[in-house]
Write a protein that holds these residues in place. Structure first.
Motif, PDB file in Angstrom:
ATOM      1  N   VAL A  32       0.228   3.594  13.704  1.00 22.42           N
ATOM      2  CA  VAL A  32      -1.320   2.588  13.176  1.00 22.42           C
ATOM      3  C   VAL A  32      -1.041   1.625  12.784  1.00 22.42           C
ATOM      4  O   VAL A  32      -1.732   0.899  13.470  1.00 22.42           O
ATOM      5  CB  VAL A  32      -1.916   4.298  12.808  1.00 22.42           C
ATOM      6  CG1 VAL A  32      -3.879   2.765  13.165  1.00 22.42           C
ATOM      7  CG2 VAL A  32      -2.566   4.856  14.173  1.00 22.42           C
ATOM      8  N   LEU A  33      -0.887   1.796  11.793  1.00 20.05           N
ATOM      9  CA  LEU A  33      -1.330   0.675  10.951  1.00 20.05           C
ATOM     10  C   LEU A  33      -0.218  -0.333  11.468  1.00 20.05           C
ATOM     11  O   LEU A  33      -0.792  -1.686  11.580  1.00 20.05           O
ATOM     12  CB  LEU A  33       0.301   1.011   9.305  1.00 20.05           C
ATOM     13  CG  LEU A  33      -0.396  -0.162   8.841  1.00 20.05           C
ATOM     14  CD1 LEU A  33      -1.384  -0.524   8.157  1.00 20.05           C
ATOM     15  CD2 LEU A  33       0.750   0.016   7.229  1.00 20.05           C
ATOM     16  N   GLN A  34       1.392  -0.126  11.964  1.00 18.43           N
ATOM     17  CA  GLN A  34       2.374  -1.401  12.395  1.00 18.43           C
ATOM     18  C   GLN A  34       1.694  -1.024  13.278  1.00 18.43           C
ATOM     19  O   GLN A  34       1.807  -2.588  14.037  1.00 18.43           O
ATOM     20  CB  GLN A  34       3.529  -0.690  12.712  1.00 18.43           C
ATOM     21  CG  GLN A  34       4.121  -0.601  10.999  1.00 18.43           C
ATOM     22  CD  GLN A  34       5.659  -0.284  10.728  1.00 18.43           C
ATOM     23  OE1 GLN A  34       5.524   0.511  12.111  1.00 18.43           O
ATOM     24  NE2 GLN A  34       5.826  -0.540   9.946  1.00 18.43           N
TER      25      GLN A  34
ATOM     26  N   ARG B 185       8.963   9.129  12.043  1.00 18.00           N
ATOM     27  CA  ARG B 185       9.612   9.078  10.703  1.00 18.00           C
ATOM     28  C   ARG B 185      10.313   8.319  11.364  1.00 18.00           C
ATOM     29  O   ARG B 185      11.362   8.914  11.684  1.00 18.00           O
ATOM     30  CB  ARG B 185       9.784  10.243  11.049  1.00 18.00           C
ATOM     31  CG  ARG B 185       9.829   9.942   9.429  1.00 18.00           C
ATOM     32  CD  ARG B 185       9.314   9.842   7.996  1.00 18.00           C
ATOM     33  NE  ARG B 185       9.401   9.117   7.137  1.00 18.00           N
ATOM     34  CZ  ARG B 185       8.988   8.577   6.029  1.00 18.00           C
ATOM     35  NH1 ARG B 185       8.250   9.039   6.312  1.00 18.00           N
ATOM     36  NH2 ARG B 185       9.268   8.033   4.747  1.00 18.00           N
TER      37      ARG B 185
ATOM     38  N   ALA C 227      -2.228  12.299   9.200  1.00 17.67           N
ATOM     39  CA  ALA C 227      -1.108  11.024   8.262  1.00 17.67           C
ATOM     40  C   ALA C 227      -0.160  10.838   9.034  1.00 17.67           C
ATOM     41  O   ALA C 227       1.161   9.950   8.531  1.00 17.67           O
ATOM     42  CB  ALA C 227      -0.707  11.495   6.577  1.00 17.67           C
TER      43      ALA C 227
ATOM     44  N   LEU D 271      -6.562   5.617   6.101  1.00 23.58           N
ATOM     45  CA  LEU D 271      -5.559   4.040   6.259  1.00 23.58           C
ATOM     46  C   LEU D 271      -5.858   3.164   5.905  1.00 23.58           C
ATOM     47  O   LEU D 271      -5.168   2.048   4.832  1.00 23.58           O
ATOM     48  CB  LEU D 271      -5.396   4.205   8.153  1.00 23.58           C
ATOM     49  CG  LEU D 271      -3.993   3.393   8.534  1.00 23.58           C
ATOM     50  CD1 LEU D 271      -2.633   3.691   7.623  1.00 23.58           C
ATOM     51  CD2 LEU D 271      -4.257   3.372   9.805  1.00 23.58           C
TER      52      LEU D 271
ATOM     53  N   ASP E  39      -1.006  14.246   1.126  1.00 24.84           N
ATOM     54  CA  ASP E  39      -1.787  14.049   1.609  1.00 24.84           C
ATOM     55  C   ASP E  39      -2.549  15.053   1.991  1.00 24.84           C
ATOM     56  O   ASP E  39      -3.031  15.526   3.554  1.00 24.84           O
ATOM     57  CB  ASP E  39      -1.185  13.527   3.315  1.00 24.84           C
ATOM     58  CG  ASP E  39      -0.107  11.708   2.862  1.00 24.84           C
ATOM     59  OD1 ASP E  39      -0.893  11.457   3.359  1.00 24.84           O
ATOM     60  OD2 ASP E  39       1.038  12.260   3.798  1.00 24.84           O
TER      61      ASP E  39
ATOM     62  N   PHE F 145       8.400   2.008   4.315  1.00 25.60           N
ATOM     63  CA  PHE F 145       7.200   2.341   5.164  1.00 25.60           C
ATOM     64  C   PHE F 145       5.868   2.424   4.181  1.00 25.60           C
ATOM     65  O   PHE F 145       5.140   3.500   3.104  1.00 25.60           O
ATOM     66  CB  PHE F 145       7.664   3.705   5.583  1.00 25.60           C
ATOM     67  CG  PHE F 145       8.782   3.817   6.231  1.00 25.60           C
ATOM     68  CD1 PHE F 145       9.401   2.623   7.091  1.00 25.60           C
ATOM     69  CD2 PHE F 145       9.853   4.994   6.209  1.00 25.60           C
ATOM     70  CE1 PHE F 145      10.770   3.054   7.882  1.00 25.60           C
ATOM     71  CE2 PHE F 145      11.042   5.032   6.961  1.00 25.60           C
ATOM     72  CZ  PHE F 145      11.963   3.600   7.286  1.00 25.60           C
TER      73      PHE F 145
ATOM     74  N   ALA G   8      -5.956   8.114  12.692  1.00 21.08           N
ATOM     75  CA  ALA G   8      -5.114   8.369  11.705  1.00 21.08           C
ATOM     76  C   ALA G   8      -5.966   8.933   9.971  1.00 21.08           C
ATOM     77  O   ALA G   8      -4.698   9.115   9.633  1.00 21.08           O
ATOM     78  CB  ALA G   8      -4.317   7.159  11.105  1.00 21.08           C
TER      79      ALA G   8
ATOM     80  N   THR H 115       3.024   3.204   4.272  1.00 13.39           N
ATOM     81  CA  THR H 115       1.841   4.383   4.278  1.00 13.39           C
ATOM     82  C   THR H 115       2.803   5.552   2.967  1.00 13.39           C
ATOM     83  O   THR H 115       2.016   6.243   2.918  1.00 13.39           O
ATOM     84  CB  THR H 115       1.838   5.437   5.148  1.00 13.39           C
ATOM     85  OG1 THR H 115       2.904   5.270   6.552  1.00 13.39           O
ATOM     86  CG2 THR H 115       1.093   4.385   6.252  1.00 13.39           C
TER      87      THR H 115
ATOM     88  N   GLN I   5      -0.488   7.812  10.580  1.00 15.08           N
ATOM     89  CA  GLN I   5      -0.566   6.268  10.025  1.00 15.08           C
ATOM     90  C   GLN I   5       0.342   4.864   9.754  1.00 15.08           C
ATOM     91  O   GLN I   5      -0.176   4.638  10.195  1.00 15.08           O
ATOM     92  CB  GLN I   5      -0.798   6.821   8.485  1.00 15.08           C
ATOM     93  CG  GLN I   5      -1.995   8.411   8.066  1.00 15.08           C
ATOM     94  CD  GLN I   5      -2.822   7.767   6.585  1.00 15.08           C
ATOM     95  OE1 GLN I   5      -1.893   7.630   5.895  1.00 15.08           O
ATOM     96  NE2 GLN I   5      -3.586   8.087   6.663  1.00 15.08           N
ATOM     97  N   LEU I   6       1.829   5.774  10.008  1.00 12.05           N
ATOM     98  CA  LEU I   6       2.349   4.651   9.899  1.00 12.05           C
ATOM     99  C   LEU I   6       2.130   3.751  11.731  1.00 12.05           C
ATOM    100  O   LEU I   6       2.792   2.553  11.380  1.00 12.05           O
ATOM    101  CB  LEU I   6       3.693   4.715   9.429  1.00 12.05           C
ATOM    102  CG  LEU I   6       4.997   3.975   9.498  1.00 12.05           C
ATOM    103  CD1 LEU I   6       4.578   2.920   8.104  1.00 12.05           C
ATOM    104  CD2 LEU I   6       6.769   4.363   9.516  1.00 12.05           C
TER     105      LEU I   6
ATOM    106  N   PRO J 206      -5.511  13.668   3.789  1.00 12.34           N
ATOM    107  CA  PRO J 206      -5.156  12.339   4.081  1.00 12.34           C
ATOM    108  C   PRO J 206      -6.046  10.895   3.428  1.00 12.34           C
ATOM    109  O   PRO J 206      -7.208  11.481   3.026  1.00 12.34           O
ATOM    110  CB  PRO J 206      -5.208  11.875   5.711  1.00 12.34           C
ATOM    111  CG  PRO J 206      -5.000  13.556   6.451  1.00 12.34           C
ATOM    112  CD  PRO J 206      -5.240  14.859   5.493  1.00 12.34           C
TER     113      PRO J 206
END
Lengths: 239, 362
Positions: free
Chosen positions: B185-187, B293, B179, A197, A191, A174, B175, A176, B182-183, A194
């Motif tokens: 939002v990025l995706q 997650r 944290a 992004l 983080d 993943f 995001a 991030t 973040q994943l 954090p």
């Protein structure tokens, strides 16, 4: 309110990533500048520790060893060494008992050993040295830095460290998660705070300065969570 | 139900997600959808893992295999008033499995193309939903883009022609401070557009407890398209002879076209309209209650069965709900899942959806 930029300027800026001169500028000025300003530590190779059983099975080792002589003659020498030792390698792998598959590959200026194994990395290498240490001694003759490790049977810990250093960093599944790995390598907590992004692209580019060769993700498995021993048992071929 | 999954929070979420000016009878998100009927054939091993009716591979008296009727809704994730198929967006696939032997029994599986959720807690998701509300947007100026490039940052994509609002900037700002978001939002920001609803993977991001002969497991489900995952390339020249494509409305026509070809018989070449249902088994050390997650691809995966899409039907009034479960499948303690169950129920009431006749109050 500011005057909007003319269309030609917007189109020109949009096209910059495809222009050779901008790529040259990025690679030779922009990336080195950021690397100077924010160097990334080399991230450790191999699978990372995890408590889940399936994370400790079918683990990947991508051992990338720089050839001492990458010429065709040097490559032929490497091919002959592996071919001459096939019997010993296969018998040794059978005896190690935790290996799903293993192969040697010549690519670029490197001799690579790519394998999938169960269990702890150090014990895997230790078992290897016991089972096919003499083959590794022959392989060490072929690669840069190998002389200092011979005989591998008498330099076990040093050899394990060397293999670990030459095992490819595995880019997290993943993207991030890269932030936390970089923080951990610098001794920082994950983080806290954090990371922005959108800085992920820069962090990734700079990480490739430190780790140019990597394994992209943890890879696909058709039968995850099964050990070599379980598979052989279920297939009725035992050990 | 976990303490932090309260009905009042679910209502707040529905209100936060609903975009001003959109029709009351539309869902707050996944507003545009299309219904279909299909049938599900469980795999030979499915019942070893789950005793739920739809995983029971059985034969009729004549020896043929029993298939389970399924009601489906494919959708675009946006809650905006206008349909925009060619805009990057999360897509949804809601499935309701029916028991042919007992018409009071059904179970839902709600899935989306994003492999994880935006937050791990209902409070966090409420804060995210507020921060990521669709807001006025503009293209970055050339100087802003140049600055990003010189900082080795990918410039923000320009808004689509006609796009004046989007959630992206707010989601990224959120995001940057949380944290856990973040994943997703990025995706979500890079998810793109599928060529077809039938050419995307759909993930039911929550953990469920399934019980079968071998005991109880914590699992997650996902649909894998037999026709492959294919992103849409807007620059691709349409095939010769193909009808003109409306960029705002091509996913449903694609489905209709495929169904028409499939119904025409074997002499007309048709694309597969099937999905494999895969079940991933979580392990000690995995967080079963955190849908933000995803689990790595190294967990044990079980092929649970095959879904075939057969015909169109209207499902706009159907109220799917991730809490509509059946014996053999139970919700985990994932507070987001429980909040969604409440939110779906409240949203259904608000838009006058048909409550599920099989489960009280859903």
């Amino acid at each position: 309110m500011s005057k909007p930029a003319p269309d030609w300027l917007a189109a020109f800026v949009d096209s910059l990533p495809t222009r050779k001169w901008f790529q040259f500028l990025s690679n030779w000025v922009v990336v080195p500048y950021w690397h100077w300003r924010d160097p990334k530590p080399v991230l450790e190779g191999g699978p990372r520790p995890a408590p889940q059983p399936s994370e400790n099975l079918q683990r990947m080792m991508n051992l990338v060893m720089p050839l001492r002589d990458p010429s065709p003659i040097g490559r032929a020498r490497a091919a002959i060494v592996i071919a001459q030792n096939t019997d010993e390698i296969f018998a040794g792998l059978d005896n190690v008992g935790t290996v799903h598959n293993a192969r040697f590959v010549l690519i670029g200026d490197y001799l690579c050993m790519l394998s999938v194994y169960d269990g702890d990395f150090s014990n895997y290498i230790r078992d290897f040295i016991v089972a096919i240490g003499s083959v590794f001694d022959a392989v060490m003759d072929l690669v840069v830095g190998g002389d200092a490790l011979k005989p591998t049977a008498r330099n076990v810990e040093k050899f394990i460290d060397w293999v670990h250093d030459h095992d490819l960093f595995q880019v997290p599944d993943f993207p991030t998660d890269l932030f936390a790995l970089q923080d951990a390598a610098k001794g920082l907590g994950p983080d806290a705070p954090p990371h922005p992004l959108r800085s992920l692209s820069r962090e990734m580019i700079l990480q490739f300065v430190a780790n140019p060769n990597v394994s992209l993700g943890g890879g696909y498995r058709a039968y995850p969570g099964k050990s070599a021993a379980q598979l052989r048992q279920n297939l009725g071929v035992g050990w | 139900m976990p303490d932090n999954a309260t009905p009042s929070l679910a209502k707040r979420l529905v209100c936060a997600l609903k975009i001003e000016g959109t029709l009351k009878e539309k869902r707050p998100v996944h507003a545009f959808g299309w219904g279909a009927k299909g049938e599900f054939l469980p795999s030979a091993v499915a019942k070893n893992y789950c005793r739920a009716f739809h995983f029971n591979l059985a034969r009729r008296d004549d020896g043929s295999l029993v298939t389970y009727p399924v009601t489906l809704r494919f959708s675009n994730g946006s809650g905006e008033a206008k349909q925009r198929d060619s805009w990057s967006d999360v897509r949804g696939m809601a499935a309701r499995f029916h028991d042919p032997q007992d018409d009071t029994r059904a179970t839902d599986l709600i899935a989306m193309t994003l492999p994880e959720f935006f937050n791990a807690t209902p409070e966090g998701f409420a804060a995210f939903a507020q921060a990521a509300k669709s807001a006025p947007c503009r293209a970055q100026t050339p100087w802003e883009k140049l600055r990003d490039m010189l900082h080795l940052i990918q410039p923000m994509p320009d808004p689509y022609p006609g796009q004046t609002r989007r959630p992206d900037e707010g989601a990224i700002r959120y995001a940057d401070k949380d944290a856990r978001a973040q994943l997703a939002v990025l995706q979500a920001a890079t998810i793109g557009v599928p060529q077809s609803y039938l050419q995307a993977s759909y993930h039911a991001v929550h953990t469920f407890r399934v019980t079968g002969f071998g005991g109880t497991n914590n699992v997650r489900f996902e649909w894998r398209p037999v026709d492959g995952v294919r992103p849409h390339d807007p620059d691709l020249t349409p095939e010769p002879g193909s009808p003109p494509v409306d960029p705002d409305d091509f996913l449903v026509p694609d489905l209709k076209n495929r169904l028409k070809n499939s119904a025409a018989g074997p002499h007309v070449r048709s694309r597969p309209m099937r999905f494999s249902l895969m079940m991933t088994i979580g392990e000690t050390g995995d967080d079963f209650n955190d849908p933000s997650r995803p689990w790595p691809p190294r967990r044990k995966r079980v092929f649970m069965g095959m879904l075939t899409v057969n015909e169109a039907c209207d499902t706009e009034k159907v109220s799917f709900n991730p809490g509509l479960l059946t014996d053999g499948v139970a919700a985990s303690d994932d507070a987001i899942l429980w909040t969604r169950i409440e939110a779906y129920r409240y949203s259904s009431e608000q838009r006058g959806g048909t409550p599920c006749p099989f489960a009280e109050g859903q």
